[in-house]
Motif scaffolding. Structure first.
Motif, PDB file in Angstrom:
ATOM      1  N   PRO A   1       0.824  -1.219   0.000  1.00 43.48           N
ATOM      2  CA  PRO A   1       0.000   0.000   0.000  1.00 43.48           C
ATOM      3  C   PRO A   1       0.851   1.259   0.000  1.00 43.48           C
ATOM      4  N   LEU A   2       0.195   2.370  -0.275  1.00 39.09           N
ATOM      5  CA  LEU A   2       0.857   3.664  -0.235  1.00 39.09           C
ATOM      6  C   LEU A   2       1.389   3.931   1.161  1.00 39.09           C
ATOM      7  N   THR A   3       2.559   4.556   1.205  1.00 42.59           N
ATOM      8  CA  THR A   3       3.180   4.856   2.499  1.00 42.59           C
ATOM      9  C   THR A   3       2.783   6.264   2.957  1.00 42.59           C
ATOM     10  N   PHE A   4       2.964   6.494   4.258  1.00 38.87           N
ATOM     11  CA  PHE A   4       2.735   7.823   4.816  1.00 38.87           C
ATOM     12  C   PHE A   4       3.634   8.850   4.137  1.00 38.87           C
ATOM     13  N   GLU A   5       4.867   8.455   3.831  1.00 38.24           N
ATOM     14  CA  GLU A   5       5.803   9.386   3.194  1.00 38.24           C
ATOM     15  C   GLU A   5       5.324   9.769   1.791  1.00 38.24           C
ATOM     16  N   GLU A   6       4.761   8.815   1.059  1.00 44.05           N
ATOM     17  CA  GLU A   6       4.204   9.162  -0.262  1.00 44.05           C
ATOM     18  C   GLU A   6       3.041  10.143  -0.113  1.00 44.05           C
ATOM     19  N   LEU A   7       2.204   9.938   0.904  1.00 40.08           N
ATOM     20  CA  LEU A   7       1.091  10.874   1.125  1.00 40.08           C
ATOM     21  C   LEU A   7       1.623  12.269   1.438  1.00 40.08           C
TER      22      LEU A   7
ATOM     23  N   ALA B   1       2.876   6.173  -9.988  1.00 42.38           N
ATOM     24  CA  ALA B   1       2.056   5.401  -9.043  1.00 42.38           C
ATOM     25  C   ALA B   1       1.096   4.449  -9.743  1.00 42.38           C
TER      26      ALA B   1
ATOM     27  N   VAL C   1       8.774   3.808  -5.169  1.00 41.07           N
ATOM     28  CA  VAL C   1       8.287   4.596  -4.029  1.00 41.07           C
ATOM     29  C   VAL C   1       8.949   5.972  -4.041  1.00 41.07           C
ATOM     30  N   SER C   2       8.173   6.981  -4.408  1.00 40.99           N
ATOM     31  CA  SER C   2       8.642   8.363  -4.473  1.00 40.99           C
ATOM     32  C   SER C   2       7.382   9.207  -4.590  1.00 40.99           C
TER      33      SER C   2
ATOM     34  N   PRO D   1       4.091  10.125  -5.646  1.00 41.73           N
ATOM     35  CA  PRO D   1       3.189   9.148  -6.295  1.00 41.73           C
ATOM     36  C   PRO D   1       2.264   9.763  -7.343  1.00 41.73           C
TER      37      PRO D   1
END
Lengths: 360, 360
Positions: free
Chosen positions: A16-22, A101, A108-109, A111
């Protein structure tokens, strides 16, 4: 050059999407696709990516330094740059990570889905004239552009810096830009001065310029040799990301559901439209797909030599669920892929857009 | 009123971010916190939330309709509105959902962290003067504002519509605004005309205004009675979201890491600064926390009666990892909480900001 790559980032993931991507998505800004209706994107809707913080530059103290292998080093004020020959160009810019994404597995960067685009009229002075004036010294092969923005990436503290080979830097369309859509640059777009490299992905158009340096050897900075590479995996040195791959995007028709963004519309003739561009030459063809069957769209004239062109077609919408898509072909024969062009950093993903619609 | 709530949305979750939340984050735009440095947020950095698509409004065909329980119905052109008495006000606006994605469990909607804020100078004509001119009919108790934007939410197709009670609508600071920071509204900020309700969360400031209707009964539209409620759970009718709760935010000091956004800085005296505001009265106190120990910040004068004020303090940074925070208190004695004020829709989460820094 592969030595420090291991430290750079997380491995691509099916998770899943990470907090850092958000966090990154909350800072960087896409252009909502309904804004494809505008020839020139309103400044506040243009996409925006800043690696670190948007710097506060006081124009009074700011100077552009031009040095290295030049005949005469100079430092220029903004007024001196504005007094030089002036050129305005509409230019489509796209982030090299646009579409990242949508890749599986997902690098992971920042998104991006599809929105890291925009077209503005950039006004500035041609870089070529300035380089010719200061004099290109013997042995100079590249030009290094450094911004005032500073941060950490891949474990390395750095200012944002990128180079162009001399032949690319001398192209007549490369601008030192101080206006966007007829106004001084907003801070987030590079005030007081940025590079604009038409046809290239956005990483080349260095914002908040501090210096221009002519060098004899290939520039090995992080943003040149580590980031912005087409790589198979972490160990692959890969190749440099340069010009924009062809892409067509569609204004999603009908009205959306707030949460799912699924589109709803009535049956009957529906005008579909969007924009298409390529950094490898004019877009010569746009096809529109309905449930996998392709037909031709009509093309308007490009907004400029380095800017997108509008496309349109009519679809006889029938009741039910449908998937719409569009794909561009450029003068070089490059076509958007219908299978993902996966790479380790998630660069240049010009996979065709797909829009799910319900006709009721 | 509670009948259709079950259809509205997903239940709050401790699970990962969804693809739909990412789509929303890619369309809607936060203000990067370094932009707290500006008294007035550059237009392109102001936060932006659109429930559906940004509509294309042709000003020539557009009219503002004022009807319902009025002495005389009118339809006004933009030029007629611009010819009316003119007022400019700096106003801080914040999305009611700001901070939603920091709640545990997380209500599933636009996943704001802290960036859904901005302060602009809005220029328009006071709503009160227009209402007095058309005549407030006997029995009128509320004013309903409807935008031209249209979509589906909670299973219901709708135009965006919100009401104000008559006493709130008649406050002298409520504007029908046609300029933002001295320029005509950009499309995404409500061109050609929007409501601006100073002191209230942003949902009250209806964009792309089409009509104003005076009514005798409480307005029961989706955005009034289903969305924008402080609820315990799906069955709770809850209470209406209205004015902004107090909040202080800090410009994260030092330089960031690209991916984690963790901050790095050197030891010694560090100037910390930010902005604070409340819709319940002036901010009278800002405290800055370092590893849980609070001290007082100094306050500048507010940018305006309805706009944020700058705060500042100096921190003697020592080598190591630290957590910085800040909290505001307003004239009504309301203080930001240090424990999350959880509610079902994720509204008004003014939990204190926390900034992780490494001093080296």
């Amino acid at each position: 050059m592969g030595g420090s790559r291991a430290a750079r980032s997380l491995e691509p993931t099916d998770g899943p999407l990470t907090f850092e991507e958000l966090q990154l998505a909350g800072r960087n800004r896409g252009m909502p696709l309904e804004a494809l209706r505008y020839d020139l994107t309103p400044t506040g809707l243009h996409y925006l990516l800043a690696h670190w913080d948007i710097p506060a530059v006081e124009p009074d103290g700011w100077r552009l330094r031009v040095d290295g292998l030049v005949g005469s080093r100079v430092e220029l004020t903004l007024e001196e740059i504005r007094a030089r020959p002036r050129l305005s160009l509409p230019v489509t810019l796209e982030c090299a990570g646009n579409g990242r994404a949508r890749l599986r597995p997902r690098p992971v960067s920042q998104p991006w889905l599809l929105e890291a685009i925009g077209t503005a009229e950039w006004t500035g002075t041609p870089l070529r004239l300035l380089l010719e004036e200061v004099g290109i010294g013997p042995g100079a092969t590249e030009v290094v552009f450094t911004g005032v923005d500073r941060g950490i990436q891949g474990g390395e503290e750095q200012g944002y810096a990128r180079s162009l080979r001399l032949a690319d830097a001398l192209r007549s369309e490369v601008l030192l830009a101080y206006e966007m859509n007829g106004e001084p640059l907003q801070p987030q777009h590079g005030f007081p001065l940025r590079l604009v490299v038409p046809g290239w992905y956005g990483m080349a158009s260095v914002k908040w310029l501090a210096s221009i340096e002519l060098v004899a050897e290939p520039f090995l900075g992080f943003q040149q040799e580590e980031a912005y590479r087409y790589q198979r995996d972490a160990a692959d040195p890969g190749s440099a990301v340069t010009r924009m791959r062809p892409r067509a995007l569609m204004i999603p028709p009908g009205i959306p559901d707030f949460y799912t963004r699924r589109r709803f519309l009535g049956a009957g003739p529906i005008d579909l439209e969007g924009r298409a561009w390529s950094g490898h030459g004019d877009v010569v063809r746009v096809e529109v797909g309905v449930d996998g069957r392709w037909s031709e769209a009509t093309l308007d004239r490009p907004v400029g030599q380095f800017a997108w062109r509008r496309w349109a077609c009519t679809w006889e919408a029938t009741v039910g669920a449908h998937e719409l898509s569009c794909r561009a072909t450029d003068a070089g024969g490059n076509v958007q892929p219908v299978e993902q062009p996966w790479n380790y950093q998630g660069m240049g993903n010009n996979l065709v857009q797909r829009v799910a619609v319900t006709v009721r």
